[in-house]
Design an enzyme around this catalytic site. Structure first.
Site, PDB file in Angstrom:
ATOM      1  CG  HIS A 145      39.742  41.642  37.348  1.00  0.00           C
ATOM      2  ND1 HIS A 145      39.730  41.624  35.971  1.00  0.00           N
ATOM      3  CD2 HIS A 145      40.074  40.382  37.728  1.00  0.00           C
ATOM      4  CE1 HIS A 145      40.034  40.418  35.538  1.00  0.00           C
ATOM      5  NE2 HIS A 145      40.247  39.654  36.584  1.00  0.00           N
ATOM      6  CG  HIS A 187      46.119  37.236  34.037  1.00  0.00           C
ATOM      7  ND1 HIS A 187      46.087  36.679  32.763  1.00  0.00           N
ATOM      8  CD2 HIS A 187      44.931  36.923  34.604  1.00  0.00           C
ATOM      9  CE1 HIS A 187      44.939  36.070  32.574  1.00  0.00           C
ATOM     10  NE2 HIS A 187      44.214  36.197  33.675  1.00  0.00           N
TER      11      HIS A 187
END
Length: 245
Positions: free
Chosen positions: A6, A48
């Protein structure tokens, strides 16, 4: 059983940096998960948040920076001093890193934004130039963007349970019909939910089981993939053929 990193090896290195991705690749993950946004000059970059404050030395929205301006920011020092000097990578730079790992898959997350569809289209162009599209699945929490990727490009997509997505469409021809896989967070994960999605023909992956207990619970629920901030517990539990050690 697929183990995905991730944002790279996020628990030990600054997320979404080439270092975090390289370290994840070195420990042998099956897939890299990463997040894409667009700069003011239409470059696809790996980050992100909508803003740069949390993970760089700068402040402001990613989409207001040019690529050159983003590259002037430090993207490692926030995590630890030893990582000062790391930069926000472009998607093309990540693709170059992946040349040495042709078997590794990519979970390409398009972050919701006013230009998310354009980001997706440009990302598809970059990945197509590298010949990587067959190894990619595209993810978005915005159901309309996910549908765009599915309908326009005919690519594999990974979505989320309807209550976790914006602009979700229920029904036989709705958003679930556009998905190839679905990610379920640990707080929602149950064997019954996994079975229900599998009955719909979806691959079910959990996120983020980062200790042995979470990994084993994911396996008990019947998932076939796990997206982890720390991939080591999953890789310690799962053998090469997906069997428990």
């Amino acid at each position: 059983m697929m183990v995905a990193a991730h944002r790279g090896y996020k628990s030990a290195y600054p997320e979404n940096t080439l270092l975090a991705f390289r370290k994840a690749l070195e420990v042998g993950v099956d897939m890299l998960e990463f997040d894409l946004r667009l700069t003011r000059d239409k470059e696809v970059v790996v980050i992100h948040d909508a803003t740069v404050q949390r993970t760089t030395s700068g402040a402001g929205e990613v989409r207001d920076f040019t690529l050159a301006e983003l590259k002037s920011l430090d993207a490692g020092g926030w995590f630890a001093r030893e990582f000062e000097g790391l930069k926000i990578p472009t998607l093309a730079e990540l693709c170059e890193l992946l040349r040495e790992y042709p078997e590794v898959l990519c979970n390409v997350e398009i972050k919701p934004s006013p230009d998310a569809k354009e980001t997706a289209d440009l990302a598809v162009d970059v990945l197509n130039r590298y010949g990587y599209l067959p190894r990619c699945v595209f993810t978005c929490f915005d159901a309309e963007v996910l549908t765009h990727i599915h309908d326009t490009h005919g690519l594999k997509t990974q979505g989320f349970p309807g209550e976790k997505m914006s602009r979700f469409v229920f029904g036989e021809d709705g958003t679930y019909s556009k998905m190839w896989a679905i990610g379920v967070e640990m707080s929602l994960l149950t064997p019954e939910l996994v079975a229900r999605f599998q009955e719909q023909g979806l691959l079910v992956w959990s996120y983020c089981p980062d200790d042995e207990e979470g990994v084993r619970y994911s396996l008990e629920c019947g998932v076939t993939g796990m997206t982890c901030n720390d991939p080591l517990p999953a890789m310690a539990v799962i053998g090469k053929k997906g069997t428990l050690i």
